[in-house]
Motif scaffolding. Structure first.
Motif, PDB file in Angstrom:
ATOM      1  N   UNK A   1       9.319   9.650   0.613  1.00 43.22           N
ATOM      2  CA  UNK A   1      10.284   9.399   1.679  1.00 43.22           C
ATOM      3  C   UNK A   1      11.297   8.337   1.274  1.00 43.22           C
ATOM      4  N   UNK A   2      10.852   7.313   0.555  1.00 42.77           N
ATOM      5  CA  UNK A   2      11.770   6.278   0.067  1.00 42.77           C
ATOM      6  C   UNK A   2      12.807   6.876  -0.882  1.00 42.77           C
ATOM      7  N   UNK A   3      12.342   7.746  -1.769  1.00 45.08           N
ATOM      8  CA  UNK A   3      13.263   8.372  -2.711  1.00 45.08           C
ATOM      9  C   UNK A   3      14.273   9.254  -1.989  1.00 45.08           C
ATOM     10  N   UNK A   4      13.801  10.005  -1.014  1.00 44.58           N
ATOM     11  CA  UNK A   4      14.705  10.912  -0.307  1.00 44.58           C
ATOM     12  C   UNK A   4      15.772  10.142   0.476  1.00 44.58           C
ATOM     13  N   UNK A   5      15.404   8.998   1.016  1.00 41.27           N
ATOM     14  CA  UNK A   5      16.336   8.235   1.845  1.00 41.27           C
ATOM     15  C   UNK A   5      17.062   7.129   1.073  1.00 41.27           C
ATOM     16  N   UNK A   6      16.726   6.949  -0.199  1.00 42.69           N
ATOM     17  CA  UNK A   6      17.393   5.921  -0.994  1.00 42.69           C
ATOM     18  C   UNK A   6      17.070   4.503  -0.569  1.00 42.69           C
ATOM     19  N   UNK A   7      15.856   4.285  -0.077  1.00 39.66           N
ATOM     20  CA  UNK A   7      15.444   2.968   0.406  1.00 39.66           C
ATOM     21  C   UNK A   7      14.983   2.111  -0.777  1.00 39.66           C
TER      22      UNK A   7
ATOM     23  N   UNK B   1       7.434   2.373  -9.442  1.00 37.82           N
ATOM     24  CA  UNK B   1       8.167   2.301 -10.706  1.00 37.82           C
ATOM     25  C   UNK B   1       8.156   3.651 -11.413  1.00 37.82           C
ATOM     26  N   UNK B   2       6.996   4.271 -11.488  1.00 36.12           N
ATOM     27  CA  UNK B   2       6.862   5.552 -12.167  1.00 36.12           C
ATOM     28  C   UNK B   2       7.684   6.642 -11.472  1.00 36.12           C
ATOM     29  N   UNK B   3       7.771   6.559 -10.146  1.00 36.51           N
ATOM     30  CA  UNK B   3       8.498   7.581  -9.388  1.00 36.51           C
ATOM     31  C   UNK B   3      10.008   7.382  -9.412  1.00 36.51           C
ATOM     32  N   UNK B   4      10.454   6.220  -9.825  1.00 35.22           N
ATOM     33  CA  UNK B   4      11.888   5.957  -9.875  1.00 35.22           C
ATOM     34  C   UNK B   4      12.467   5.370  -8.613  1.00 35.22           C
ATOM     35  N   UNK B   5      11.637   4.769  -7.760  1.00 38.89           N
ATOM     36  CA  UNK B   5      12.146   4.080  -6.564  1.00 38.89           C
ATOM     37  C   UNK B   5      12.993   2.883  -7.005  1.00 38.89           C
ATOM     38  N   UNK B   6      14.183   2.676  -6.416  1.00 44.85           N
ATOM     39  CA  UNK B   6      14.963   1.482  -6.769  1.00 44.85           C
ATOM     40  C   UNK B   6      14.222   0.215  -6.360  1.00 44.85           C
ATOM     41  N   UNK B   7      14.071  -0.714  -7.310  1.00 51.48           N
ATOM     42  CA  UNK B   7      13.295  -1.935  -7.079  1.00 51.48           C
ATOM     43  C   UNK B   7      14.205  -3.147  -7.219  1.00 51.48           C
ATOM     44  N   UNK B   8      14.259  -3.953  -6.165  1.00 52.24           N
ATOM     45  CA  UNK B   8      15.041  -5.188  -6.174  1.00 52.24           C
ATOM     46  C   UNK B   8      14.119  -6.371  -6.373  1.00 52.24           C
ATOM     47  N   UNK B   9      14.601  -7.342  -7.101  1.00 50.81           N
ATOM     48  CA  UNK B   9      13.849  -8.566  -7.384  1.00 50.81           C
ATOM     49  C   UNK B   9      13.727  -9.394  -6.102  1.00 50.81           C
ATOM     50  N   UNK B  10      12.492  -9.756  -5.767  1.00 52.40           N
ATOM     51  CA  UNK B  10      12.258 -10.630  -4.621  1.00 52.40           C
ATOM     52  C   UNK B  10      10.945 -11.353  -4.800  1.00 52.40           C
ATOM     53  N   UNK B  11      10.864 -12.589  -4.379  1.00 49.91           N
ATOM     54  CA  UNK B  11       9.680 -13.402  -4.658  1.00 49.91           C
ATOM     55  C   UNK B  11       8.926 -13.858  -3.422  1.00 49.91           C
ATOM     56  N   UNK B  12       9.581 -13.898  -2.255  1.00 49.55           N
ATOM     57  CA  UNK B  12       9.016 -14.510  -1.050  1.00 49.55           C
ATOM     58  C   UNK B  12       8.827 -16.007  -1.229  1.00 49.55           C
TER      59      UNK B  12
ATOM     60  N   UNK C   1       0.796  -1.224   0.000  1.00 47.47           N
ATOM     61  CA  UNK C   1       0.000   0.000   0.000  1.00 47.47           C
ATOM     62  C   UNK C   1       0.826   1.269   0.000  1.00 47.47           C
ATOM     63  N   UNK C   2       1.885   1.323  -0.772  1.00 46.44           N
ATOM     64  CA  UNK C   2       2.666   2.558  -0.865  1.00 46.44           C
ATOM     65  C   UNK C   2       1.775   3.716  -1.303  1.00 46.44           C
ATOM     66  N   UNK C   3       1.946   4.866  -0.662  1.00 45.80           N
ATOM     67  CA  UNK C   3       1.231   6.057  -1.108  1.00 45.80           C
ATOM     68  C   UNK C   3       2.247   7.132  -1.482  1.00 45.80           C
ATOM     69  N   UNK C   4       1.754   8.299  -1.897  1.00 45.98           N
ATOM     70  CA  UNK C   4       2.643   9.358  -2.378  1.00 45.98           C
ATOM     71  C   UNK C   4       3.646   9.778  -1.312  1.00 45.98           C
ATOM     72  N   UNK C   5       3.208   9.864  -0.058  1.00 51.31           N
ATOM     73  CA  UNK C   5       4.102  10.317   1.011  1.00 51.31           C
ATOM     74  C   UNK C   5       5.220   9.308   1.268  1.00 51.31           C
TER      75      UNK C   5
END
Length: 596
Positions: free
Chosen positions: A448-454, A493-504, A440-444
Motif C-alpha cells: 500500500x505504501x508503494x502504491x500511494x508513494x508514502x 528497503x528490499x521492496x523499494x519503499x522511499x526511505x527518509x532519514x529520521x532519528x527521533x 511492524x510493516x507487513x507485506x500488505x
C-alpha cells in the motif's frame, strides 16, 4: 518592538552617507557625472571589503567566545578588526578625496562648467580616477588578504550562533571531493561559490593553475564585477549537502521511560523547555543537520513555531525547521496517564475525538503556524497469536480521513506515528504522507505504501536507545521491538519503499547519541552508503516539498553545505564527525583546513 541591532557593516554605510552630506557631495552641480560614478565605484569596493572583513571577524569571534581560555585571543581579534576597519576607512576617504579634488584643480570649475571641462578633457582625468579606484581596490585587498589567508588555512573556524558569518559578497569553498546525491558519485576537486544564502556555481575537476577550475555543465561562470571572494580550502575533505533529519523533537531531552517524560512535562515550564530547545537546535546544526522536521512539541504548545521563526530571523543559531506543533490523538491514549482523575494535568498532544474535532484541531494549528500535521495512529503494543507485532488503533477511519482531508485542503502534509499493521493500514488508507517508525510493516502495508508513494521514516536510533529502559520498567514488548524494527526496515528497503532519514532525536537526549548514528544503523541493515546519504538529502527534501532548493549542492539551491574528513562512501562512520557547516550562507563551524 526593539529593532535588530545594526551590524558594523550597516553602521559603516551610514557613516559614509553622513560624510557625503557633510561634504556637500549630494549637491547636483558639485561633481561631474564621471566623478560621481567613480566615487560610487569606490564606495562599492569599500562596502564589499568591509563586509568581507566583518565575515572573517564574526566567524573568529563566534569560535573564540566558546572557549573560556581564549579571552586574550578574543581581545586581540577585536583589536585587529578595529585596526583593519580604520585602515580601510582611511584608504577609502583618501581615494574619494583624490577623485573630488579634480573639481577644484586649476582650470576646472564646479557645476556645469566643471562638467563640460571634464567632458572635453575626459581622457586624462577619467583614466586618473579609474587608476584611483583600481589602486584603492588593491589596497583594500592587501588589508584583508592576511586575514583571508588565515581563514583559508583554518585559523579562524567559526563557532555556531547568530554571530555566524553571513556572506555579504562571495565565498568560494574548495574540497577534494563533492558528493552528488542525484547520480550517487563523488566528484573530484570541487569548488562551490556561494553568494548570500544561495549557491551560485559548482565547479569540479579544478585545473591547478592560478586557482582556476573546470566548469560543470549548468554552472555559470562568476559574474563580471562580483566582489572579490573569500576562499576557504577544506583540503582532503568531502563536501555534502546539509543534512535533513525528518523526525526530531527539539523540545524533548530524552524519554526512554514514562517517568522521564512525565518529569519534563510536569516540572519544566515551557519557557525553560524552549531555552533547552535552543541548545538542542544548535547541537543538531553543529552535527551537520541544517534542516529538521520537528514532529511535535510534546506539551510545549506552539513554542516550536516561535523557535522556527527565531532561527529564521537570525536571533538564535539552528537548522531550518519544519514544525508540527501539537500532535493529535484521542482521549486516554497519550501521556500524561495514570494520575488521579481529580487532578487536572497537561498533555503531550491535542485531543481530537470525532471527525469535526479533528478538522477543528487542524484549522487551529494552521492558524497558529504549523507546517505539518502529526497524528498518533496506534498504541499499547503486543505480540499476537501469529507472532506479529500488534496494537490498539487510536482514531477510527472516519476521524483519520477527516483530519487528513482537512490538512490537505489547507496545504499541509500529514505524518503518522504508526508502529503495527493495524495503525499503519488505517493511516495509509486515510491518505497520510509519511509513516513514522513503522516497526511492524507487513507485506500488505508495504504494498500500500508503494502504491500511494508514502515515505517511510524508520528512526532506528531511538529504538536502540529506549528499548532497554522501557523493558526494565515493565514493558516487556520492548525486548522484541528492535527485532521487529530491523525486519521491517529490511523488508521496506528490499521492496523499494522511499526511505527518509529520521532519528527521533529528543526521544534520546540531544547531548547523547549523535543523530548521525542513524547512518551506520541503516547501512548495517543492508542500505548502501549512497542510499543512506540520499535518505538525508534528496529523499528528505522531496518529503518536505523542497527538492527544488534543498538536498543538493547545485546552482540556485540554498547554501546549506557540510564537509567531513575522508570518504563516506567507503566508511559511513565519518558522518559522525562533521567538521564544516554552512547554513543559509552562514559559516557555523569550520574545523577543517588544507593540511590539517
Amino acid at each position: 518592538m526593539d529593532k535588530t541591532p545594526k551590524s558594523a557593516y550597516e553602521l559603516a554605510l551610514e557613516k559614509l552617507k553622513d560624510q557625503d552630506r557633510q561634504r556637500g557631495e549630494d549637491a547636483p552641480l558639485a561633481l561631474s557625472d564621471a566623478q560621481k560614478k567613480e566615487i560610487a565605484e569606490l564606495r562599492k569596493v569599500c562596502e564589499a571589503k568591509l563586509a568581507e572583513r566583518e565575515i572573517l571577524f564574526r566567524s573568529e569571534r563566534a569560535r573564540l567566545q566558546l572557549d573560556p581560555e581564549a579571552a586574550e585571543k578574543l581581545a586581540k581579534s577585536e583589536e585587529d578588526y578595529g585596526r583593519d576597519r580604520r585602515r580601510l576607512e582611511e584608504q577609502r576617504d583618501a581615494a574619494i578625496a583624490r577623485v573630488r579634488s579634480a573639481s577644484t584643480a586649476p582650470g576646472g570649475k564646479a557645476g556645469a562648467a566643471g562638467t563640460s571641462a571634464a567632458g572635453r578633457r575626459g581622457g586624462r582625468k577619467g583614466r586618473g580616477a579609474a587608476r584611483a579606484v583600481a589602486a584603492f581596490a588593491l589596497g583594500l585587498a592587501a588589508a584583508v588578504g592576511a586575514v583571508a589567508q588565515s581563514a583559508a588555512a583554518g585559523e579562524t573556524p567559526a563557532g555556531g550562533g547568530a554571530s555566524g558569518a553571513v556572506t555579504q559578497g562571495r565565498v568560494v569553498i574548495r574540497a577534494a571531493r563533492l558528493f552528488d546525491p542525484v547520480d550517487g558519485v563523488l566528484k573530484r576537486d570541487a569548488e562551490v561559490t556561494v553568494e548570500g544564502d544561495a549557491i551560485r556555481s559548482v565547479r569540479v575537476g579544478r585545473v591547478p593553475v592560478a586557482g582556476r577550475a573546470g566548469a560543470d555543465a549548468g554552472s555559470p561562470p562568476p559574474a563580471t564585477g562580483s566582489p572579490v571572494a573569500v576562499t576557504i580550502d577544506l583540503g582532503d575533505a568531502t563536501l555534502l549537502p546539509g543534512l535533513i533529519d525528518a523526525h526530531t523533537h527539539v523540545l524533548l531531552q530524552g524519554d526512554p521511560t514514562a517517568r522521564s517524560y512525565d518529569e519534563q512535562i510536569l516540572n519544566e515550564s515551557i519557557a525553560h523547555r524552549t531555552v533547552r530547545a535552543v541548545a538542542a537546535a544548535r547541537t543538531a546544526l553543529l552535527h551537520g543537520f541544517t534542516t529538521l522536521r520537528d514532529l511535535g512539541s510534546e506539551g510545549a504548545g506552539y513554542a516550536d513555531v516561535a523557535l522556527r521563526d527565531g532561527i529564521a530571523e537570525g536571533h538564535v543559531p539552528g537548522p531550518r525547521l519544519f514544525v508540527a506543533t501539537l500532535a493529535l490523538d484521542i482521549t486516554g491514549a497519550y501521556p500524561l496517564l495514570g494520575f488521579s482523575p481529580e487532578t487536572r494535568l497537561p498533555t503531550g498532544v491535542q485531543v481530537a475525538d470525532g471527525p469535526d474535532a479533528g478538522r477543528r484541531a487542524v484549522r487551529e494549528q494552521v492558524q497558529h503556524g504549523t507546517d505539518w500535521i502529526k497524528v498518533y495512529c496506534d498504541r499499547a503494543y503486543f505480540v499476537n497469536d501469529d507472532g506479529a507485532l500488534d496494537s490498539i488503533p487510536t482514531f477510527d477511519p472516519d476521524e483519520l480521513a477527516a483530519i487528513v482531508d482537512e490538512a490537505h485542503r489547507q496545504g499541509k502534509k500529514v505524518a503518522a506515528h504508526a508502529m503495527a499493521p493495524k495503525g499503519i493500514g488505517n493511516a495509509l488508507r486515510a491518505g497520510v504522507d509519511s509513516i513514522e517508525h513503522g516497526v511492524g510493516l507487513d507485506a500488505a502495508t508495504i504494498k500500500l505504501m508503494l502504491r500511494r508513494g508514502v515515505v517511510y521514516c524508520p528512526t532506528l536510533t531511538v529504538t536502540e536507545y529506549v528499548a532497554p529502559e522501557r523493558s526494565a520498567e515493565g514493558r516487556g514488548i520492548w525486548d522484541r521491538i528492535p527485532e521487529f524494527h530491523h525486519r521491517s526496515f529490511q523488508a521496506a528497503l528490499s521492496a523499494g519503499v522511499p526511505i527518509a532519514f529520521g532519528t527521533d532525536a529528543g526521544g534520546f537526549p540531544w547531548d547523547g547519541p549523535n543523530q548521525a548514528e542513524e547512518f551506520p544503523a541503516m547501512v548495517r541493515l543492508g542500505m548502501s552508503e549512497v542510499a543512506a546519504l540520499r535518505a538525508a538529502t534528496t529523499v528528505a527534501a522531496a518529503l518536505l516539498g523542497r527538492d527544488g532548493d534543498l538536498g543538493r549542492i547545485a546552482p540556485g539551491y540554498r547554501a546549506d553545505l557540510i564537509a567531513v574528513r575522508g570518504n563516506p562512501l567507503e566508511r559511513i562512520d565519518v558522518m559522525k564527525d562533521v567538521g564544516f557547516v554552512m547554513a543559509r550562507g552562514r559559516i557555523e563551524k569550520n574545523g577543517l583546513a588544507a593540511g590539517q
